[in-house]
Design a protein around this motif. Structure first.
Motif, PDB file in Angstrom:
ATOM      1  N   VAL A 119       0.820  -1.211   0.000  1.00 18.27           N
ATOM      2  CA  VAL A 119       0.000   0.000   0.000  1.00 18.27           C
ATOM      3  C   VAL A 119       0.857   1.265   0.000  1.00 18.27           C
ATOM      4  N   VAL A 120       2.009   1.220   0.643  1.00 16.44           N
ATOM      5  CA  VAL A 120       2.894   2.390   0.645  1.00 16.44           C
ATOM      6  C   VAL A 120       3.366   2.683  -0.778  1.00 16.44           C
ATOM      7  N   GLN A 121       3.809   1.644  -1.473  1.00 15.01           N
ATOM      8  CA  GLN A 121       4.270   1.807  -2.861  1.00 15.01           C
ATOM      9  C   GLN A 121       3.115   2.209  -3.766  1.00 15.01           C
ATOM     10  N   LEU A 122       1.964   1.594  -3.569  1.00 19.04           N
ATOM     11  CA  LEU A 122       0.780   1.927  -4.360  1.00 19.04           C
ATOM     12  C   LEU A 122       0.413   3.400  -4.190  1.00 19.04           C
ATOM     13  N   SER A 123       0.379   3.868  -2.945  1.00 16.63           N
ATOM     14  CA  SER A 123      -0.004   5.259  -2.708  1.00 16.63           C
ATOM     15  C   SER A 123       1.034   6.218  -3.288  1.00 16.63           C
ATOM     16  N   GLU A 124       2.299   5.820  -3.312  1.00 19.03           N
ATOM     17  CA  GLU A 124       3.336   6.649  -3.934  1.00 19.03           C
ATOM     18  C   GLU A 124       3.122   6.737  -5.445  1.00 19.03           C
ATOM     19  N   GLU A 125       2.796   5.637  -6.069  1.00 17.20           N
ATOM     20  CA  GLU A 125       2.560   5.611  -7.509  1.00 17.20           C
ATOM     21  C   GLU A 125       1.283   6.375  -7.873  1.00 17.20           C
ATOM     22  N   VAL A 126       0.254   6.266  -7.043  1.00 19.14           N
ATOM     23  CA  VAL A 126      -0.986   7.012  -7.274  1.00 19.14           C
ATOM     24  C   VAL A 126      -0.728   8.507  -7.097  1.00 19.14           C
ATOM     25  N   THR A 127       0.114   8.873  -6.146  1.00 14.78           N
ATOM     26  CA  THR A 127       0.492  10.277  -5.962  1.00 14.78           C
ATOM     27  C   THR A 127       1.094  10.821  -7.251  1.00 14.78           C
ATOM     28  N   PHE A 128       1.961  10.052  -7.867  1.00 16.22           N
ATOM     29  CA  PHE A 128       2.571  10.453  -9.133  1.00 16.22           C
ATOM     30  C   PHE A 128       1.508  10.604 -10.228  1.00 16.22           C
ATOM     31  N   LEU A 129       0.575   9.666 -10.306  1.00 20.70           N
ATOM     32  CA  LEU A 129      -0.495   9.755 -11.317  1.00 20.70           C
ATOM     33  C   LEU A 129      -1.365  10.991 -11.086  1.00 20.70           C
ATOM     34  N   VAL A 130      -1.657  11.283  -9.823  1.00 21.58           N
ATOM     35  CA  VAL A 130      -2.462  12.462  -9.489  1.00 21.58           C
ATOM     36  C   VAL A 130      -1.728  13.732  -9.913  1.00 21.58           C
ATOM     37  N   LEU A 131      -0.460  13.819  -9.563  1.00 24.53           N
ATOM     38  CA  LEU A 131       0.313  15.009  -9.935  1.00 24.53           C
ATOM     39  C   LEU A 131       0.439  15.150 -11.448  1.00 24.53           C
ATOM     40  N   LYS A 132       0.603  14.020 -12.151  1.00 17.93           N
ATOM     41  CA  LYS A 132       0.673  14.087 -13.621  1.00 17.93           C
ATOM     42  C   LYS A 132      -0.623  14.625 -14.208  1.00 17.93           C
ATOM     43  N   ARG A 133      -1.750  14.156 -13.699  1.00 15.18           N
ATOM     44  CA  ARG A 133      -3.040  14.607 -14.227  1.00 15.18           C
ATOM     45  C   ARG A 133      -3.278  16.072 -13.899  1.00 15.18           C
ATOM     46  N   GLU A 134      -2.932  16.482 -12.697  1.00 13.46           N
ATOM     47  CA  GLU A 134      -3.088  17.892 -12.319  1.00 13.46           C
ATOM     48  C   GLU A 134      -2.175  18.763 -13.171  1.00 13.46           C
ATOM     49  N   TRP A 135      -0.964  18.278 -13.460  1.00 15.07           N
ATOM     50  CA  TRP A 135      -0.037  19.010 -14.319  1.00 15.07           C
ATOM     51  C   TRP A 135      -0.634  19.197 -15.721  1.00 15.07           C
ATOM     52  N   GLN A 136      -1.240  18.145 -16.250  1.00 13.13           N
ATOM     53  CA  GLN A 136      -1.860  18.259 -17.575  1.00 13.13           C
ATOM     54  C   GLN A 136      -2.931  19.341 -17.584  1.00 13.13           C
ATOM     55  N   LYS A 137      -3.773  19.368 -16.568  1.00 16.23           N
ATOM     56  CA  LYS A 137      -4.829  20.380 -16.478  1.00 16.23           C
ATOM     57  C   LYS A 137      -4.233  21.783 -16.453  1.00 16.23           C
ATOM     58  N   VAL A 138      -3.232  21.981 -15.599  1.00 21.24           N
ATOM     59  CA  VAL A 138      -2.621  23.302 -15.446  1.00 21.24           C
ATOM     60  C   VAL A 138      -1.918  23.719 -16.732  1.00 21.24           C
ATOM     61  N   TRP A 139      -1.190  22.804 -17.328  1.00 21.69           N
ATOM     62  CA  TRP A 139      -0.444  23.124 -18.539  1.00 21.69           C
ATOM     63  C   TRP A 139      -1.396  23.521 -19.668  1.00 21.69           C
ATOM     64  N   PHE A 140      -2.460  22.739 -19.871  1.00 22.43           N
ATOM     65  CA  PHE A 140      -3.418  23.041 -20.934  1.00 22.43           C
ATOM     66  C   PHE A 140      -4.139  24.370 -20.676  1.00 22.43           C
ATOM     67  N   LYS A 141      -4.535  24.612 -19.449  1.00 21.70           N
ATOM     68  CA  LYS A 141      -5.194  25.898 -19.128  1.00 21.70           C
ATOM     69  C   LYS A 141      -4.265  27.060 -19.410  1.00 21.70           C
ATOM     70  N   ASN A 142      -2.999  26.905 -19.074  1.00 21.29           N
ATOM     71  CA  ASN A 142      -2.030  27.979 -19.305  1.00 21.29           C
ATOM     72  C   ASN A 142      -1.767  28.169 -20.795  1.00 21.29           C
ATOM     73  N   LYS A 143      -1.653  27.080 -21.522  1.00 20.59           N
ATOM     74  CA  LYS A 143      -1.344  27.160 -22.958  1.00 20.59           C
ATOM     75  C   LYS A 143      -2.500  27.735 -23.765  1.00 20.59           C
ATOM     76  N   TYR A 144      -3.724  27.412 -23.408  1.00 16.03           N
ATOM     77  CA  TYR A 144      -4.881  27.801 -24.219  1.00 16.03           C
ATOM     78  C   TYR A 144      -5.778  28.817 -23.555  1.00 16.03           C
ATOM     79  N   LYS A 145      -5.231  29.603 -22.640  1.00 23.31           N
ATOM     80  CA  LYS A 145      -6.061  30.618 -21.967  1.00 23.31           C
ATOM     81  C   LYS A 145      -6.312  31.817 -22.852  1.00 23.31           C
TER      82      LYS A 145
END
Length: 117
Positions: free
Chosen positions: A91-117
């Motif tokens: 579960v520790v490793q799983l939660s670390e990997e999910v943290t990375f997936l969450v940050l990647k998805r949030e990064w995509q949202k922020v990057w796209f909003k910034n690029k196409y604002k």
């Protein structure tokens, strides 16, 4: 847009370099609030503390409030296929990997909003 990050630290470094780190924190706070989670990160939080605290939140959600964990992933829009491909034995490793997936998805949202604002 760089999407082939090797780690959360790599992703957060790029966000800082592109001057989008604070927007990433704001997006994460917004989605945490939408998921009815009380935690809110300060805009000046260090990248390491953000990663560590988010990892802890996800770990607790997995262990103690699994339905809230699933809701959190849904709100952030983490691809189900990616989450299902992870090994859930540690579960520790799983939660670390999910943290990375969450940050990647949030990064995509922020990057796209910034690029196409």
């Amino acid at each position: 847009m760089k999407t082939n990050f090797l780690s959360s630290s790599d992703l957060l470094q790029v966000a800082s370099e592109e001057k989008l780190y604070k927007k990433l924190v704001l997006q994460l706070n917004k989605d945490l609030k939408l998921a009815n989670h009380e935690e809110e990160f300060a805009l000046d939080i260090s990248a390491e503390k953000l990663k560590r605290d988010l990892h802890e939140i996800i770990y607790i959600l997995i262990n103690e409030r699994f339905a809230d964990y699933l809701n959190f992933l849904y709100i952030i829009d983490v691809p189900e296929k990616q989450v299902k491909s992870l090994d859930g034995n540690d579960v520790v490793q799983l939660s670390e990997e999910v943290t990375f997936l969450v940050l990647k998805r949030e990064w995509q949202k922020v990057w796209f909003k910034n690029k196409y604002k």
